[in-house]
Scaffold this motif. Structure first.
Motif, PDB file in Angstrom:
ATOM      1  N   GLN A 231       1.596   5.752   9.309  1.00  0.00           N
ATOM      2  CA  GLN A 231       1.302   5.707   7.878  1.00  0.00           C
ATOM      3  C   GLN A 231       1.433   4.283   7.333  1.00  0.00           C
ATOM      4  O   GLN A 231       1.504   4.089   6.124  1.00  0.00           O
ATOM      5  N   LEU A 232       1.474   3.307   8.239  1.00  0.00           N
ATOM      6  CA  LEU A 232       1.661   1.910   7.855  1.00  0.00           C
ATOM      7  C   LEU A 232       0.498   1.060   8.359  1.00  0.00           C
ATOM      8  O   LEU A 232      -0.126   1.390   9.362  1.00  0.00           O
ATOM      9  N   ALA A 233       0.239  -0.021   7.654  1.00  0.00           N
ATOM     10  CA  ALA A 233      -0.764  -0.997   8.066  1.00  0.00           C
ATOM     11  C   ALA A 233      -0.269  -2.374   7.624  1.00  0.00           C
ATOM     12  O   ALA A 233       0.702  -2.480   6.865  1.00  0.00           O
ATOM     13  N   LEU A 234      -0.921  -3.408   8.093  1.00  0.00           N
ATOM     14  CA  LEU A 234      -0.583  -4.764   7.662  1.00  0.00           C
ATOM     15  C   LEU A 234      -1.661  -5.265   6.710  1.00  0.00           C
ATOM     16  O   LEU A 234      -2.856  -5.173   7.009  1.00  0.00           O
ATOM     17  N   THR A 235      -1.230  -5.762   5.553  1.00  0.00           N
ATOM     18  CA  THR A 235      -2.157  -6.387   4.611  1.00  0.00           C
ATOM     19  C   THR A 235      -1.536  -7.690   4.125  1.00  0.00           C
ATOM     20  O   THR A 235      -0.313  -7.804   4.014  1.00  0.00           O
ATOM     21  N   CYS A 236      -2.397  -8.653   3.835  1.00  0.00           N
ATOM     22  CA  CYS A 236      -1.883  -9.912   3.296  1.00  0.00           C
ATOM     23  C   CYS A 236      -1.289  -9.619   1.916  1.00  0.00           C
ATOM     24  O   CYS A 236      -1.576  -8.582   1.305  1.00  0.00           O
ATOM     25  N   GLY A 237      -0.461 -10.495   1.431  1.00  0.00           N
ATOM     26  CA  GLY A 237       0.208 -10.281   0.150  1.00  0.00           C
ATOM     27  C   GLY A 237      -0.760 -10.051  -0.992  1.00  0.00           C
ATOM     28  O   GLY A 237      -0.553  -9.182  -1.841  1.00  0.00           O
ATOM     29  N   TRP A 238      -1.864 -10.817  -1.007  1.00  0.00           N
ATOM     30  CA  TRP A 238      -2.829 -10.683  -2.101  1.00  0.00           C
ATOM     31  C   TRP A 238      -3.463  -9.298  -2.079  1.00  0.00           C
ATOM     32  O   TRP A 238      -3.523  -8.606  -3.101  1.00  0.00           O
ATOM     33  N   HIS A 239      -3.921  -8.862  -0.908  1.00  0.00           N
ATOM     34  CA  HIS A 239      -4.570  -7.559  -0.822  1.00  0.00           C
ATOM     35  C   HIS A 239      -3.575  -6.411  -1.033  1.00  0.00           C
ATOM     36  O   HIS A 239      -3.933  -5.368  -1.581  1.00  0.00           O
ATOM     37  N   ASN A 240      -2.333  -6.587  -0.632  1.00  0.00           N
ATOM     38  CA  ASN A 240      -1.321  -5.551  -0.861  1.00  0.00           C
ATOM     39  C   ASN A 240      -1.129  -5.341  -2.361  1.00  0.00           C
ATOM     40  O   ASN A 240      -1.125  -4.207  -2.843  1.00  0.00           O
ATOM     41  N   ARG A 241      -0.984  -6.423  -3.108  1.00  0.00           N
ATOM     42  CA  ARG A 241      -0.829  -6.300  -4.556  1.00  0.00           C
ATOM     43  C   ARG A 241      -2.106  -5.770  -5.202  1.00  0.00           C
ATOM     44  O   ARG A 241      -2.058  -4.925  -6.099  1.00  0.00           O
ATOM     45  N   PHE A 242      -3.264  -6.237  -4.742  1.00  0.00           N
ATOM     46  CA  PHE A 242      -4.549  -5.774  -5.287  1.00  0.00           C
ATOM     47  C   PHE A 242      -4.698  -4.267  -5.089  1.00  0.00           C
ATOM     48  O   PHE A 242      -5.153  -3.552  -5.986  1.00  0.00           O
ATOM     49  N   LYS A 243      -4.318  -3.783  -3.918  1.00  0.00           N
ATOM     50  CA  LYS A 243      -4.431  -2.348  -3.621  1.00  0.00           C
ATOM     51  C   LYS A 243      -3.634  -1.524  -4.616  1.00  0.00           C
ATOM     52  O   LYS A 243      -4.072  -0.461  -5.059  1.00  0.00           O
TER      53      LYS A 243
END
Length: 173
Positions: free
Chosen positions: A113-125
């Motif tokens: 249930q986990l993935a890696l996203t850059c900080g910008w895309h994590n906040r955008f999501k």
């Protein structure tokens, strides 16, 4: 003021929980008959803890908010870069993302249930959930695809197909 439930850890094989006779045990080694372990599991708030190589926990449930070092190591192997299609941020520099939202109660801290996203895309999501389409690739990895704002694409929502790489709905950032 509220009573906190006592925490008891019962260690057993899945086979024991599904009808086997192998005894379970407490963390101090005290044996528990299989039938008693099943009764405890039925009456308790159960958080499964599945172990990877070297007894490393990979499934932490809802009781742990942050991914463990072992989970991160697995994710960095699965995600060489950010899960957002087109983002080239190396996975080693990305944040661990609860795909369906831990705070919303829909995504436990479990490796699948986990993935890696850059900080910008994590906040955008989390600020623009209607602009992210999440799917899985054939290898079981999550793939995030950015969508234009709803007013720019109409009320149709995310497209059903994946489309070619130059599809205007495949905005990367």
């Amino acid at each position: 003021g509220g009573h906190k439930a006592s925490k008891v850890t019962v260690i057993c094989d899945l086979e024991t929980l599904t009808g086997g006779n192998a005894p379970a045990r407490l963390t101090d080694g005290t044996p528990i008959p299989a039938a008693q372990a099943r009764r405890i599991a039925l009456a308790a708030g159960v958080s499964p803890l599945l172990l990877g190589r070297g007894n490393t926990p990979l499934y932490l449930g809802y009781r742990e908010r942050f991914a463990s070092a072992a989970q991160r190591q697995v994710l960095e192997t699965l995600y060489p870069s950010c899960a957002v299609r087109g983002c080239e941020m190396p996975g080693t520099l990305c944040e661990v993302d609860h795909v369906h939202g831990w705070a919303l109660g829909r995504s436990p801290t479990d490796i699948d249930q986990l993935a890696l996203t850059c900080g910008w895309h994590n906040r955008f999501k989390h600020t623009s959930p209607d602009q992210i389409h999440i799917s899985k690739d054939p290898d079981g990895r999550y793939v995030y695809r950015l969508l234009p704002p709803a007013d720019a694409r109409g009320a149709t929502g995310p497209p059903g197909g994946t489309g070619p790489p130059d599809d205007p709905l495949d905005w990367a950032a």
